[in-house]
Write a protein that holds these residues in place. Structure first.
Motif, short mmCIF file in Angstrom:
data_model
loop_
_atom_site.label_atom_id
_atom_site.label_comp_id
_atom_site.label_asym_id
_atom_site.label_seq_id
_atom_site.Cartn_x
_atom_site.Cartn_y
_atom_site.Cartn_z
N SER A 98 9.82 6.30 -6.75
CA SER A 98 9.71 5.34 -7.86
C SER A 98 9.57 6.04 -9.20
CB SER A 98 8.55 4.39 -7.60
OG SER A 98 7.35 5.11 -7.56
N SER A 126 2.75 8.56 -16.04
CA SER A 126 2.68 8.32 -14.60
C SER A 126 3.45 9.38 -13.83
CB SER A 126 3.17 6.92 -14.24
OG SER A 126 4.49 6.75 -14.68
N ASP A 139 0.81 -1.22 0.00
CA ASP A 139 0.00 0.00 0.00
C ASP A 139 0.85 1.27 0.00
OD1 ASP A 139 -2.30 -1.51 0.09
OD2 ASP A 139 -2.29 -1.60 2.29
N TYR A 140 2.14 1.09 0.17
CA TYR A 140 3.01 2.27 0.25
C TYR A 140 3.40 2.75 -1.15
CZ TYR A 140 7.12 5.13 1.29
OH TYR A 140 8.02 6.16 1.37
N LYS A 141 3.18 4.01 -1.39
CA LYS A 141 3.55 4.58 -2.69
C LYS A 141 4.93 5.21 -2.52
CE LYS A 141 1.56 7.32 -6.38
NZ LYS A 141 0.47 8.23 -6.77
N ASN A 184 2.61 12.33 -10.45
CA ASN A 184 3.42 12.34 -9.22
C ASN A 184 4.32 13.56 -9.17
OD1 ASN A 184 2.93 9.79 -7.67
ND2 ASN A 184 3.39 8.93 -9.68
#
Lengths: 182, 378
Positions: free
Chosen positions: B189, B313, B183-185, B317
């Protein structure tokens, strides 16, 4: 190509281009199919439609194949540039594929040579030696260009940051210290 | 003096005072992470526990104050010949304030040396420890900048490492304990970090790896420029008013916003010694909107060079950090501008509402991970 009203020369160009593109995208069987089933007929059809002398026909064919090879090469370069920021692994695969394409183009010219032999003797003389040599040279040029483009792609896009993950702190420090020393 | 400094970690740096040297006579090591900012610095001597909301470290104004000539004895605390940080700010009436850094790099070696020694006094007043400090430097800092910083750090610390700030900021934001959690973003990344500081705004694409120079971009437009623009705007609107820059900065920090012009921001300023209230809502918004515009234009350039396969993506972010990220609505307005420009589903967020000292935290992580032979001894 399947349309009877298309200029035979354009049809031949289109057919050869199609084969090149199929190879570029990795569809080897599709490319072979086109070369085996379509190109010889198109060469014959074009040869019949032109009033050029045999030597001129041969030269014209060579020019056509060279042009289309160059276009395929340009496409490969564009592909390479777009792939410029892909991960290293992907970029390597692309480069390998391009090298293979250059090799396959050489094989392709051999097949085309074979196709040209099926043309009636009065249409094209059978000076295969020169033809092969010229096509071989063309393939060599393609290979050289391909190699240069690969280097350019590497310079344009060293992927994945400095190549060290965020848990590789010690290595990152080494990298920073090395940069400071240089 | 050290009340606000976190207690250093026991196993490394906080032995009983009478055992600050080990049995073999060597001093015990103390690791420090330092974000040496143009206006504010942050010192971290201890990392908080994973998941904790505690903010480690102490923020200290990066300023040195030299007493004005002829100042009477007893006016300054301890009759100091030099004051630093908060003390300097508190006594600025009697001091000539010097900011040792400009745009993130040393501009006054002596003042920087004095400031760093002041920090050393705060964290190790008895100088019983071997203090090893990782200092964040701007990504584009050149050899001269590093040499100047090294000169300034000599005498203040026993060993240093200068690490590019974007590396440290990304490291600081990361919660290593959560990396295995589905669940950790992970913020490193695939993100575009925008660090809006005082002297510069830095842009950095981080995609799981320490970024390369091409992934970094910096513009000399940040909080200080907003101050200058706001100052000019107020002077134009109220020519009779003389507002010191420190007050301008306070207005900005209290009322900054971006977007549609707002009114209702009335501030008290002195006019010939008398208090007067002036409306500065429009001016504050105008100055902040200029910063937003600069950030937006640069983000477009950064996005243009991002990898085609990751750019979509990446757009989702975009992380704002630094003091400038506290400007009200800056995330929403930036997102709107990107959307209006035709980018697909952009998402802009603030790294944390309370501005955590990510660079200093990252520096502390590096300090703890560094091998003995990697430290540059001074």
């Amino acid at each position: 190509m399947s349309t009877p009203h298309v200029n035979p020369l354009d049809a031949l160009k289109g057919g050869f281009r199609k084969a090149c593109v199929k190879r570029l995208v990795g569809d080897e069987s599709g490319a072979v199919e086109v070369l085996r089933d379509e190109i010889p007929k198109l060469v014959v059809a074009w040869a019949k439609s032109t009033s050029l002398e045999a030597a001129e026909k041969k030269a014209k064919l060579k020019e056509l194949f060279d042009d289309e090879s160059s276009r395929a090469e340009e496409l490969a370069v564009a592909f390479d540039l777009f792939a410029g920021r892909f991960e290293t692994r992907v970029a390597t695969i692309v480069r390998d594929e391009l090298s293979k394409v250059a090799g396959r183009l050489e094989a392709l010219t051999g097949k085309l040579d074979e196709a040209s032999r099926q043309i009636p003797a009065e249409v094209v003389s059978s000076d295969d030696g020169d033809s092969n040599e010229a096509q071989f040279d063309s393939a060599e040029e393609n290979r050289e260009t391909d190699s240069e483009d690969s280097v350019e792609a590497d310079e344009l896009d060293p992927p994945r940051g400095i190549g060290l993950r965020f848990d590789e702190i010690e290595q990152m420090i080494d990298e920073v210290l090395e940069t400071d020393d240089s | 003096m050290t009340d606000n400094i976190d207690e250093p970690e026991a196993e490394e740096v906080n032995p009983p005072s009478d055992t600050s040297s080990s049995a073999d006579g060597k001093k015990r090591k103390m690791y420090v992470g330092l974000d040496l900012g143009t206006l504010l610095s942050c010192v971290v001597t201890k990392l908080t526990k994973p998941g904790s909301d505690d903010v480690p470290g102490e923020l200290i104004p990066t300023v040195v104050g030299y007493p004005e000539d002829g100042i009477l004895a007893g006016i300054l605390p301890g009759n100091s010949s030099m004051l630093h940080g908060e003390e300097a700010m508190a006594n600025q009436l009697h001091l000539r304030l010097v900011h040792p850094l400009s745009d993130g790099v040393v501009q006054d070696v002596d003042a920087t040396k004095s400031f760093l020694n002041y920090l050393r006094e705060k964290i190790d007043p008895e100088r019983k420890r071997e203090v090893l400090c990782v200092v964040g430097i701007p990504a584009e800092a050149d050899t001269e900048a590093k040499e100047n910083l090294k000169k300034a750090a000599t005498g203040a610390f026993d060993g240093v490492l200068f690490i590019p700030e974007p590396f440290l900021a990304a490291l600081g934001m990361r919660d290593e304990e959560q990396v295995g959690n589905p669940d950790y973003k992970d913020p490193v990344s695939n993100s575009l970090f925008v660090d809006i500081g005082a002297g510069t705004t830095d842009f950095c694409i981080v995609q799981g790896y320490f970024p390369k120079p091409e992934d970094l971009m910096s513009i000399p437009f940040a909080g200080n420029e907003v101050d200058v623009i706001l100052d000019q705007a107020i002077r134009e609107a109220y020519p009779e008013v003389e507002v010191p820059l420190s007050m301008i900065r306070d207005f900005k920090e209290s009322y900054s916003y971006v977007g549609e012009s707002e009114s209702g921001v009335r501030v008290k300023v002195p006019v010939e010694g008398k208090p007067r209230k002036i409306e500065v809502g429009k001016q504050v918004g105008g100055a902040c909107n200029q910063l937003l515009e600069e950030v937006f234009e640069t983000i477009k350039k950064v996005i243009a060079v991002a990898s085609p396969e990751s750019v979509f993506s990446l757009l989702q972010n975009i992380v704002l950090t630094g003091g400038g990220s506290r400007i009200r609505n800056i995330d929403q307005e930036l997102q709107r501008l990107l959307l209006d420009e035709g980018y697909e589903d952009p998402e802009v967020r603030i790294s944390a509402r309370e501005v955590k000292p990510f660079v200093a935290i990252g520096a502390m992580k590096v300090a703890k991970a560094a091998r003995e032979d990697q430290w540059v001894r001074l």
